[in-house]
Design a protein around this motif. Structure first.
Motif, PDB file in Angstrom:
ATOM      1  N   CYS A   1      -6.992   5.939  -7.516  1.00 53.29           N
ATOM      2  CA  CYS A   1      -5.819   5.442  -8.234  1.00 53.29           C
ATOM      3  C   CYS A   1      -5.295   4.147  -7.608  1.00 53.29           C
ATOM      4  N   ALA A   2      -5.232   4.114  -6.282  1.00 51.35           N
ATOM      5  CA  ALA A   2      -4.569   3.013  -5.582  1.00 51.35           C
ATOM      6  C   ALA A   2      -5.415   1.762  -5.418  1.00 51.35           C
TER       7      ALA A   2
ATOM      8  N   ALA B   1      -2.737  -6.648  -5.946  1.00 49.44           N
ATOM      9  CA  ALA B   1      -1.533  -7.133  -5.263  1.00 49.44           C
ATOM     10  C   ALA B   1      -1.845  -8.087  -4.126  1.00 49.44           C
ATOM     11  N   THR B   2      -3.116  -8.155  -3.699  1.00 45.14           N
ATOM     12  CA  THR B   2      -3.457  -9.058  -2.597  1.00 45.14           C
ATOM     13  C   THR B   2      -3.677 -10.468  -3.114  1.00 45.14           C
ATOM     14  N   LYS B   3      -3.490 -11.428  -2.229  1.00 41.78           N
ATOM     15  CA  LYS B   3      -3.639 -12.834  -2.633  1.00 41.78           C
ATOM     16  C   LYS B   3      -5.003 -13.334  -2.243  1.00 41.78           C
TER      17      LYS B   3
ATOM     18  N   LYS C   1       0.809  -1.213   0.000  1.00 42.33           N
ATOM     19  CA  LYS C   1       0.000   0.000   0.000  1.00 42.33           C
ATOM     20  C   LYS C   1       0.845   1.267   0.000  1.00 42.33           C
ATOM     21  N   GLU C   2       1.891   1.305   0.813  1.00 37.37           N
ATOM     22  CA  GLU C   2       2.700   2.520   0.919  1.00 37.37           C
ATOM     23  C   GLU C   2       3.323   2.892  -0.422  1.00 37.37           C
ATOM     24  N   ALA C   3       3.917   1.924  -1.094  1.00 30.76           N
ATOM     25  CA  ALA C   3       4.557   2.200  -2.386  1.00 30.76           C
ATOM     26  C   ALA C   3       3.516   2.610  -3.426  1.00 30.76           C
ATOM     27  N   ILE C   4       2.375   1.960  -3.411  1.00 30.74           N
ATOM     28  CA  ILE C   4       1.322   2.282  -4.370  1.00 30.74           C
ATOM     29  C   ILE C   4       0.780   3.681  -4.113  1.00 30.74           C
ATOM     30  N   MET C   5       0.592   4.035  -2.847  1.00 25.18           N
ATOM     31  CA  MET C   5       0.088   5.376  -2.530  1.00 25.18           C
ATOM     32  C   MET C   5       1.092   6.451  -2.940  1.00 25.18           C
ATOM     33  N   GLU C   6       2.376   6.177  -2.820  1.00 23.07           N
ATOM     34  CA  GLU C   6       3.384   7.137  -3.257  1.00 23.07           C
ATOM     35  C   GLU C   6       3.324   7.332  -4.771  1.00 23.07           C
ATOM     36  N   GLU C   7       3.109   6.237  -5.510  1.00 24.81           N
ATOM     37  CA  GLU C   7       2.963   6.341  -6.962  1.00 24.81           C
ATOM     38  C   GLU C   7       1.730   7.169  -7.317  1.00 24.81           C
ATOM     39  N   CYS C   8       0.650   6.928  -6.623  1.00 24.93           N
ATOM     40  CA  CYS C   8      -0.599   7.627  -6.914  1.00 24.93           C
ATOM     41  C   CYS C   8      -0.535   9.089  -6.492  1.00 24.93           C
ATOM     42  N   GLU C   9       0.328   9.397  -5.526  1.00 26.42           N
ATOM     43  CA  GLU C   9       0.492  10.787  -5.122  1.00 26.42           C
ATOM     44  C   GLU C   9       1.016  11.612  -6.296  1.00 26.42           C
ATOM     45  N   LYS C  10       1.841  10.993  -7.119  1.00 27.13           N
ATOM     46  CA  LYS C  10       2.360  11.682  -8.304  1.00 27.13           C
ATOM     47  C   LYS C  10       1.243  11.953  -9.306  1.00 27.13           C
ATOM     48  N   ASP C  11       0.291  11.012  -9.413  1.00 30.15           N
ATOM     49  CA  ASP C  11      -0.831  11.195 -10.338  1.00 30.15           C
ATOM     50  C   ASP C  11      -1.772  12.295  -9.862  1.00 30.15           C
TER      51      ASP C  11
END
Length: 98
Positions: free
Chosen positions: A88-89, A96-98, A41-51
């Motif tokens: 976005c996230a 990404a979840t199983k 979640k943290e990495a995905i939220m950082e990516e979406c922050e750019k969007d």
């Protein structure tokens, strides 16, 4: 006939049996520790922050005004930014979840 004789004729006497001792053998089984799974979640939220950079900019500007003494609050800007980031996230996190 005494009181104990009367009571024993009404209520039969129960005698305890010898206790049976059962030995319990505990097996020590070493369990493997599960691997630490990193929360994506943290990495995905950082990516979406750019969007959502434009909304993040508005939020930061509002926060700066509040820190400089403005009487406003930044709730609206915060919710707009979080809505964008969540939209976005969410699909990426669920993928990404199983």
């Amino acid at each position: 006939m005494g009181l104990t004789d009367i009571l024993s004729s009404i209520f039969p006497t129960a005698y305890a049996e010898e206790e049976q001792v059962v030995e319990v053998v505990e097996e020590v089984v070493e369990e493997e520790e599960p691997e630490e799974v990193e929360d994506p979640k943290e990495a995905i939220m950082e990516e979406c922050e750019k969007d959502c950079a434009a909304l993040k900019k508005h939020l930061d500007e509002c926060n700066e005004r509040v820190e400089n003494g403005s009487e406003e609050n930044c709730i609206e800007e915060f919710f707009h930014f979080m809505h964008c980031a969540d939209e976005c996230a969410a699909p990426k996190i669920f993928a990404a979840t199983k």
